[in-house]
Design an enzyme around this catalytic site. Structure first.
Site, PDB file in Angstrom:
ATOM      1  N   GLU A 177       0.783  -1.106   0.067  1.00  0.00           N
ATOM      2  CA  GLU A 177      -0.024   0.014  -0.170  1.00  0.00           C
ATOM      3  C   GLU A 177       0.820   1.287  -0.046  1.00  0.00           C
ATOM      4  O   GLU A 177       1.242   1.722   1.177  1.00  0.00           O
ATOM      5  CB  GLU A 177      -1.015   0.099   1.247  1.00  0.00           C
ATOM      6  CG  GLU A 177      -2.039   1.236   1.232  1.00  0.00           C
ATOM      7  CD  GLU A 177      -2.598   1.225   2.404  1.00  0.00           C
ATOM      8  OE1 GLU A 177      -2.672   0.508   3.284  1.00  0.00           O
ATOM      9  OE2 GLU A 177      -3.569   2.106   2.412  1.00  0.00           O
ATOM     10  N   LYS A 222      -2.300  -2.061  -3.231  1.00  0.00           N
ATOM     11  CA  LYS A 222      -3.406  -1.235  -2.589  1.00  0.00           C
ATOM     12  C   LYS A 222      -3.189  -0.006  -2.867  1.00  0.00           C
ATOM     13  O   LYS A 222      -2.441   0.850  -2.057  1.00  0.00           O
ATOM     14  CB  LYS A 222      -3.476  -1.195  -1.198  1.00  0.00           C
ATOM     15  CG  LYS A 222      -4.689  -0.649  -0.381  1.00  0.00           C
ATOM     16  CD  LYS A 222      -5.163  -1.152   0.883  1.00  0.00           C
ATOM     17  CE  LYS A 222      -6.036  -0.199   1.641  1.00  0.00           C
ATOM     18  NZ  LYS A 222      -6.657  -0.914   2.763  1.00  0.00           N
TER      19      LYS A 222
HETATM   20  C1  5MM Z   1      -8.494   1.388   8.538  1.00  0.00           C
HETATM   21  O1  5MM Z   1      -7.289   2.378   8.546  1.00  0.00           O
HETATM   22  C2  5MM Z   1      -6.019   1.922   8.379  1.00  0.00           C
HETATM   23  C3  5MM Z   1      -5.171   1.986   9.601  1.00  0.00           C
HETATM   24  O2  5MM Z   1      -4.650   3.374   9.761  1.00  0.00           O
HETATM   25  P1  5MM Z   1      -3.822   3.686  10.964  1.00  0.00           P
HETATM   26  O3  5MM Z   1      -2.667   2.799  10.983  1.00  0.00           O
HETATM   27  O4  5MM Z   1      -3.589   5.057  10.801  1.00  0.00           O
HETATM   28  O5  5MM Z   1      -4.642   3.649  12.411  1.00  0.00           O
HETATM   29  C4  5MM Z   1      -5.410   2.122   7.042  1.00  0.00           C
HETATM   30  O6  5MM Z   1      -4.195   1.893   6.819  1.00  0.00           O
HETATM   31  C5  5MM Z   1      -6.226   1.650   6.064  1.00  0.00           C
HETATM   32  O7  5MM Z   1      -6.160   0.410   5.925  1.00  0.00           O
HETATM   33  C6  5MM Z   1      -5.871   2.219   4.470  1.00  0.00           C
HETATM   34  O8  5MM Z   1      -5.453   3.520   4.653  1.00  0.00           O
HETATM   35  C7  5MM Z   1      -7.155   2.528   3.883  1.00  0.00           C
HETATM   36  O9  5MM Z   1      -8.311   2.869   4.651  1.00  0.00           O
HETATM   37  P2  5MM Z   1      -9.011   4.114   4.002  1.00  0.00           P
HETATM   38  O10 5MM Z   1      -9.964   4.730   5.198  1.00  0.00           O
HETATM   39  O11 5MM Z   1      -8.173   5.296   3.530  1.00  0.00           O
HETATM   40  O12 5MM Z   1     -10.140   3.502   2.766  1.00  0.00           O
END
Ligand code: 5MM
Length: 341
Positions: A177, A222
């Site tokens: 990602e 991702k």
């Molecule tokens: C769910 O959010 C994930 C964890 O974030 P933190 O490590 O900052 O707590 C994040 O990595 C997420 O898996 C991805 O960014 C995709 O989430 P979004 O909300 O952008 O779809």
């Protein structure tokens, strides 16, 4: 469930299904719970995730895998069933976030490097024993007039590649990602600038994956969509779809089985509409689906509000978003379906 990396990766991007990113770290889930005035205790986090994983219709029909946080992979439901087993019982695959977060990169003002490589081999072996069959690592790139720098892009790509190689050694499919932030500072960049940075980042990531001998058939990408900054949003759905597909075709080898987008702060419906437009309008060599966190959970968490009596309403909200995104993953979503549901 087959144990070959290629088979796990293909199952993760099965047609009409996508991934639930429920890997919020303790700080992030606290922010989400703050929005419903709920204290973030271990039990509250368990109850919330259990509510999602017991939403049978969503889990069985639209969710191919769930990214968990370390605590959740070790947690059990109120009745003692392991949460990972609830996911497996629904025919979905448990996954695990293994990075330790984006930290300030020494010598690079305002840029970050994702940490977590030390001891990762041992942690991956343990996560495999706990049932995880895929993992996730997020590298973060911010756009400003002067950022990103080449040094930061390359160091994040190298970390992603080293993580991916370690995952494959452990029999775990890596989700790679590299996120270019939509809502960074100042967050007013154009869609063309997002294209340019996404192109550079993807080129660098795939070069590093190649050098690290990562098997592309056994990974999932991702990425962010190509979209203008959060404070300057004006691109149409068609423009986002066109530029996103173009940058992916320019950089992602066809041996990668699937691409599962992050939502990155887009609204629920925007994230669905963009994905559907790509699948409806373009022929692509990979399955294109979702790996959304906020765009799958925002409505559910609001409907839940931390109260047991709201569980059915919250599960219905989650199921609705999962179904809309399942349709988008085949290009079959329409605004009418969104409204009629
Ligand atoms: C769910 O959010 C994930 C964890 O974030 P933190 O490590 O900052 O707590 C994040 O990595 C997420 O898996 C991805 O960014 C995709 O989430 P979004 O909300 O952008 O779809």
């Amino acid at each position: 469930m087959s144990e070959r990396l290629e088979d796990i990766a293909i199952a993760m991007v099965a047609k009409g299904k996508g991934i639930l990113a429920a890997d919020e770290s303790s700080g992030t889930i606290k922010k989400r719970f703050d929005s419903i005035n709920l204290t973030s205790t271990e039990d509250a986090r368990r109850d919330y995730r259990e509510m999602l994983f017991r939403a049978d219709d969503a889990m069985k029909n639209y969710i191919s895998g769930v990214i968990l946080y370390d605590e959740t992979l070790r947690q059990s439901a109120r009745d003692g069933t392991r949460l990972a087993d609830l996911i497996k019982a629904a025919g979905s695959i448990p996954g695990i976030k293994v990075d330790a977060g984006a930290k300030n990169l020494a010598g690079f003002n305002g840029e970050t490097i994702t940490e977590g490589l030390d001891g990762l081999r041992e942690r991956l072996n343990e996560y495999y024993e706990l049932g995880a069959r895929f993992a996730k690592w997020r590298g973060v790139v911010a756009i400003s007039d002067t950022l990103p720098t080449w040094g930061a892009v390359r160091q994040n790509a190298q970390a992603l590649a080293r993580y991916a190689a370690l995952c494959q050694e452990a029999g775990i499919v890596p989700i790679v990602e590299p996120e270019i932030l939509m809502d960074g500072v100042p967050g007013d960049h154009s869609i063309e600038r997002c294209y340019e940075v996404t192109d550079l980042v993807l080129k660098t990531v795939f070069n590093e994956l190649y050098d690290a001998r990562v098997k592309l058939e056994g990974m999932i990408l991702k990425p962010n969509m190509v979209i203008d900054g959060k404070n300057a949003r004006k691109a149409s759905v068609e423009q986002v779809a066109e530029l996103t597909v173009r940058v992916l075709k320019a950089n992602v080898p066809s041996s990668v089985p699937g691409i599962a987008f992050l939502s990155g702060g887009q609204s629920d419906v925007e994230a669905t509409a963009h994905l559907s437009a790509m699948n409806a309008g373009y022929d692509m060599p990979w399955n294109l689906t979702f790996s959304y966190g906020r765009a799958l959970q925002a409505a559910a968490i609001k409907a839940w509000g931390g109260k047991d009596e709201n569980v059915p309403a919250a599960q219905a909200a989650f199921t609705h978003r999962a179904r809309m995104n399942g349709l988008a993953a085949t290009g079959a979503w329409t605004e009418a379906q969104e409204k009629n549901a």
